[in-house]
Design an enzyme around this catalytic site. Structure first.
Site, PDB file in Angstrom:
ATOM      1  N   HIS A  57       0.847  -1.202   0.000  1.00  0.00           N
ATOM      2  CA  HIS A  57       0.000   0.000   0.000  1.00  0.00           C
ATOM      3  C   HIS A  57       0.874   1.240   0.000  1.00  0.00           C
ATOM      4  O   HIS A  57       2.094   1.142   0.085  1.00  0.00           O
ATOM      5  CB  HIS A  57      -1.008  -0.020   1.155  1.00  0.00           C
ATOM      6  CG  HIS A  57      -0.425   0.090   2.524  1.00  0.00           C
ATOM      7  ND1 HIS A  57       0.420  -0.860   3.065  1.00  0.00           N
ATOM      8  CD2 HIS A  57      -0.551   1.044   3.490  1.00  0.00           C
ATOM      9  CE1 HIS A  57       0.761  -0.507   4.289  1.00  0.00           C
ATOM     10  NE2 HIS A  57       0.193   0.650   4.578  1.00  0.00           N
TER      11      HIS A  57
ATOM     12  N   HIS B  86       1.437   3.918   1.947  1.00  0.00           N
ATOM     13  CA  HIS B  86       1.985   4.686   3.077  1.00  0.00           C
ATOM     14  C   HIS B  86       3.504   4.794   2.994  1.00  0.00           C
ATOM     15  O   HIS B  86       4.188   3.861   2.566  1.00  0.00           O
ATOM     16  CB  HIS B  86       1.547   4.068   4.409  1.00  0.00           C
ATOM     17  CG  HIS B  86       0.109   4.342   4.723  1.00  0.00           C
ATOM     18  ND1 HIS B  86      -0.640   3.561   5.570  1.00  0.00           N
ATOM     19  CD2 HIS B  86      -0.720   5.333   4.285  1.00  0.00           C
ATOM     20  CE1 HIS B  86      -1.874   4.050   5.650  1.00  0.00           C
ATOM     21  NE2 HIS B  86      -1.941   5.115   4.873  1.00  0.00           N
TER      22      HIS B  86
ATOM     23  N   ASP C 260       5.897   4.676   5.081  1.00  0.00           N
ATOM     24  CA  ASP C 260       6.746   3.688   5.756  1.00  0.00           C
ATOM     25  C   ASP C 260       6.710   2.325   5.034  1.00  0.00           C
ATOM     26  O   ASP C 260       7.198   1.320   5.562  1.00  0.00           O
ATOM     27  CB  ASP C 260       6.357   3.537   7.237  1.00  0.00           C
ATOM     28  CG  ASP C 260       4.951   3.019   7.431  1.00  0.00           C
ATOM     29  OD1 ASP C 260       4.017   3.544   6.790  1.00  0.00           O
ATOM     30  OD2 ASP C 260       4.768   2.080   8.233  1.00  0.00           O
ATOM     31  N   HIS C 261       6.151   2.313   3.812  1.00  0.00           N
ATOM     32  CA  HIS C 261       6.165   1.094   2.988  1.00  0.00           C
ATOM     33  C   HIS C 261       6.802   1.334   1.612  1.00  0.00           C
ATOM     34  O   HIS C 261       7.363   0.419   1.029  1.00  0.00           O
ATOM     35  CB  HIS C 261       4.737   0.542   2.843  1.00  0.00           C
ATOM     36  CG  HIS C 261       4.178   0.140   4.179  1.00  0.00           C
ATOM     37  ND1 HIS C 261       4.095  -1.161   4.591  1.00  0.00           N
ATOM     38  CD2 HIS C 261       3.753   0.896   5.227  1.00  0.00           C
ATOM     39  CE1 HIS C 261       3.625  -1.194   5.836  1.00  0.00           C
ATOM     40  NE2 HIS C 261       3.410   0.041   6.242  1.00  0.00           N
TER      41      HIS C 261
ATOM     42  N   HIS D 283      -7.558  -0.840   5.648  1.00  0.00           N
ATOM     43  CA  HIS D 283      -6.527   0.078   6.153  1.00  0.00           C
ATOM     44  C   HIS D 283      -6.364   1.215   5.147  1.00  0.00           C
ATOM     45  O   HIS D 283      -6.412   2.390   5.506  1.00  0.00           O
ATOM     46  CB  HIS D 283      -5.230  -0.702   6.348  1.00  0.00           C
ATOM     47  CG  HIS D 283      -4.062   0.121   6.785  1.00  0.00           C
ATOM     48  ND1 HIS D 283      -4.011   0.749   8.008  1.00  0.00           N
ATOM     49  CD2 HIS D 283      -2.881   0.411   6.171  1.00  0.00           C
ATOM     50  CE1 HIS D 283      -2.839   1.391   8.123  1.00  0.00           C
ATOM     51  NE2 HIS D 283      -2.149   1.198   7.012  1.00  0.00           N
TER      52      HIS D 283
ATOM     53  N   ASP E  86      -0.117  -3.816   6.292  1.00  0.00           N
ATOM     54  CA  ASP E  86      -0.711  -3.284   7.530  1.00  0.00           C
ATOM     55  C   ASP E  86      -2.175  -3.683   7.678  1.00  0.00           C
ATOM     56  O   ASP E  86      -2.952  -2.960   8.307  1.00  0.00           O
ATOM     57  CB  ASP E  86      -0.641  -1.748   7.536  1.00  0.00           C
ATOM     58  CG  ASP E  86       0.762  -1.217   7.769  1.00  0.00           C
ATOM     59  OD1 ASP E  86       1.683  -2.008   8.001  1.00  0.00           O
ATOM     60  OD2 ASP E  86       0.917   0.021   7.708  1.00  0.00           O
TER      61      ASP E  86
ATOM     62  N   HIS F 177       4.747  -4.626  10.758  1.00  0.00           N
ATOM     63  CA  HIS F 177       5.137  -3.918  11.993  1.00  0.00           C
ATOM     64  C   HIS F 177       5.257  -4.881  13.168  1.00  0.00           C
ATOM     65  O   HIS F 177       4.512  -5.869  13.251  1.00  0.00           O
ATOM     66  CB  HIS F 177       4.112  -2.838  12.366  1.00  0.00           C
ATOM     67  CG  HIS F 177       4.101  -1.668  11.436  1.00  0.00           C
ATOM     68  ND1 HIS F 177       4.905  -0.568  11.599  1.00  0.00           N
ATOM     69  CD2 HIS F 177       3.370  -1.437  10.315  1.00  0.00           C
ATOM     70  CE1 HIS F 177       4.679   0.305  10.625  1.00  0.00           C
ATOM     71  NE2 HIS F 177       3.740  -0.202   9.830  1.00  0.00           N
TER      72      HIS F 177
HETATM   73 FE    FE Z   1       2.851   0.849   8.105  1.00  0.00          FE
HETATM   74 ZN    ZN Z   2       0.017   1.642   6.554  1.00  0.00          ZN
END
Ligand code: FE
Ligand code: ZN
Length: 257
Positions: free
Chosen positions: A55, A57, A59-60, A114, A137, A175
């Site tokens: 996805h 985001h 942090d990905h 999400h 996530d 995570h």
């Molecule tokens: Fe994340």
């Molecule tokens: Zn995420």
């Protein structure tokens, strides 16, 4: 034979490398940052071949541009419907797509909730290699992602799609949230003995500095409240009967836990 490496990055993210040693190449799932990935590839003398994104985001996808700059031939797999937010994709995917990665088949699962366009990658068992799931996530060990763009009903359907995978499937979520998730879970299902045992085990693992990922679908079935929305105990504790309402209520409680 594909080997999976787990790299802890940022505060609590995991980046996963799928390594085909014989071929001298690797794929990376959700490179939050580039440098630790590049370091491992260099150490092991591997070419990066594919980036798999679950996805949009940061942090990905945060490390993808830098990896592309270094390995320009890399393919970037991502949800075609989210091209605006995952612009570096070279291969647009949708739920139901099947690909092959070094002889291993990869199934794309659409799992909104999400985010609107979240996808997962499922590798069915092949020979001696067991089934593997990279779910970003959406499903976490002992929990699930926050519902940012979807509805509780969508999240429920997504989680139930993942829950239907074989019990032995290893769950590689993005995570290290397991301990906090289980500390919440036990408040909702204090009589669940397997959950109690798992919480104890995970507290010890974390105290010893160990990762709790991967989990398995079987473990999640027994202990993850978000996969247990049809269980009488969770219906009772939430006062809801419809599974989506149970999920919405547990998610709401977890958001403020
Ligand atoms: Fe994340
Ligand atoms: Zn995420």
């Amino acid at each position: 034979m594909v080997e999976i490496l787990r790299l802890p990055v940022l505060r609590d993210n995991y980046v996963f490398l799928l390594v085909d040693s014989a071929g001298g190449r690797a794929a990376v799932v959700d490179p939050a940052v580039a440098e630790p990935v590049a370091a491992v590839l260099q150490q092991q003398d591997l070419e990066l071949a594919v980036v798999l994104q679950t996805h949009h985001h940061h942090d990905h996808i945060g490390g993808t541009a830098e990896l592309l700059a270094r390995w320009p031939q890399v393919e970037v797999w991502a949800a075609a419907s989210d091209r605006a937010r995952i612009p570096l994709q070279t291969r647009g995917l949708a739920g139901g797509d099947r690909l092959v990665l070094w002889g291993r088949s990869v199934e794309v699962l659409a799992i909104p909730g999400h985010t609107r366009d979240h996808i997962a990658y499922y590798l069915p068992a092949a020979g001696a290699d067991g089934p593997e799931l990279f779910c970003g996530d959406t499903l976490f060990a002992g929990g699930c992602g926050r519902i940012f763009e979807g509805t509780a009903a969508q999240m429920l359907a997504s989680l139930e799609l993942l829950a239907a995978l074989p019990a032995a499937t290893r769950v590689w979520c993005a995570h290290e949230y397991t301990e906090a998730n289980l500390r919440f879970a036990i408040t909702q299902e204090p009589e669940n003995q397997e959950l109690l045992e798992r919480l104890k085990r995970v507290v010890k693992q974390r105290a010893d500095g160990e990762a709790t990922i991967p989990s398995t679908i079987g473990i999640e079935h027994a202990t993850n409240p978000f996969l247990r929305c049809r269980q009488p105990a969770l219906q009772a504790v939430t006062g809801a009967t419809e599974a989506a309402d149970v999920l919405a209520e547990i998610r709401r409680r977890k958001d403020v836990f």
